[in-house]
Structures are given as C-alpha cells and as structure tokens.
Design a protein around this motif. Structure first.
Motif: not given
Length: 145
Positions: A2-5, A113-114, A120-123, A139-140
């Motif tokens: 999973x990744x997080x913004x 980065x998008x 954007x980072x991983x778990x 964080x989402x």
C-alpha cells in the motif's frame, strides 16, 4: 504494498534565494531557500514543489536504504514572527533542516512524487516517518493518478 499520499505542514515559503526553472511543471528547483514563518515542531515540511526534513529524519531516511532521494544543503531563514510564535507555544528548538530531493516514482518506489509533485510513500516508509513529528501532515491512501 500500500502507498500513502502525504501533505506535509507548510511552515513557510520559498525564499528569494531559491533558483528555479518555471518553464516546466512542476518547476525544477536548482537551489533552495526555505523561509519559515510558522513552525509547530514537524520534522517534515513542504513548500511546492520542495520537501524539507529535519537532519535527524534525513539521517534515518538515508540509513533506511529506501533510495530514490538525496539530501541536499539549503538555506533556511526563520522570520522573527516564527521564532516568537515558537517560543510562545513552547515548541522545541528549531532543528537543522535539509532539502529532501525526491527522484522516486509515486506508487512504485518507497519514496516518490506523482506528476503534481505530491509526496507518496510506501507502508515501510510511512512506518519510519511516524517515528518523527508529523504535526500538520495529512495522510491518506494513495489511489494513483
């Protein structure tokens, strides 16, 4: 995985000492001056299109082996109002900050980065970041773009 913004705290803005190429979007920054106008203790800061981390967080990121970024020198300016606010709120002393230059791709690398220059980072990376002060960082879940 999973990744997080992440939307870090914006504690200031790019200063006059910043050198950037605005012919592309997002702009390419060659030299960074970050001017802090209101800081509440976070180890991770942002001012489009740059990210800044405390030297302590930067060291932890380097030791993590995540890659896809480098730490670079930058100029840090703290306004008198920011220092007064920090002292008035009894926030810890301002640490040394370094520029977190990210080269990773969002949703692929642990730190990326998008196309809008959003972080954007991983778990795994988020787990490390959460060991530090992320005050003001939203964080989402990252859905991709």
């Amino acid at each position: 995985m999973a990744y997080h913004l992440l939307s870090p705290d914006v504690a200031g803005e790019l200063g006059d000492g910043t050198v950037l190429d605005t012919s592309t979007h997002p702009p390419v920054v060659h030299q960074l001056e970050y001017v802090i106008s209101a800081w509440f203790g976070s180890d991770l800061l942002e001012s489009f299109p740059c990210f800044v981390v405390s030297a302590e967080l930067g060291k932890a990121l380097q030791e993590s082996g995540f890659g896809s970024f480098e730490l670079a020198d930058m100029q840090l300016t703290v306004t008198p109002e920011a220092e007064e606010l920090r002292q008035g709120m009894d926030v810890r002393e301002l640490p040394e900050f370094v520029w977190l230059k990210i080269f990773g791709q969002a949703g692929v690398d642990d730190i990326g980065v998008d196309r809008r220059a959003s972080l954007v980072v991983s778990d795994r990376a988020l787990e490390l970041l959460r060991r530090f002060d992320l005050d003001g960082c939203d964080i989402e879940d990252y859905q991709g773009t």
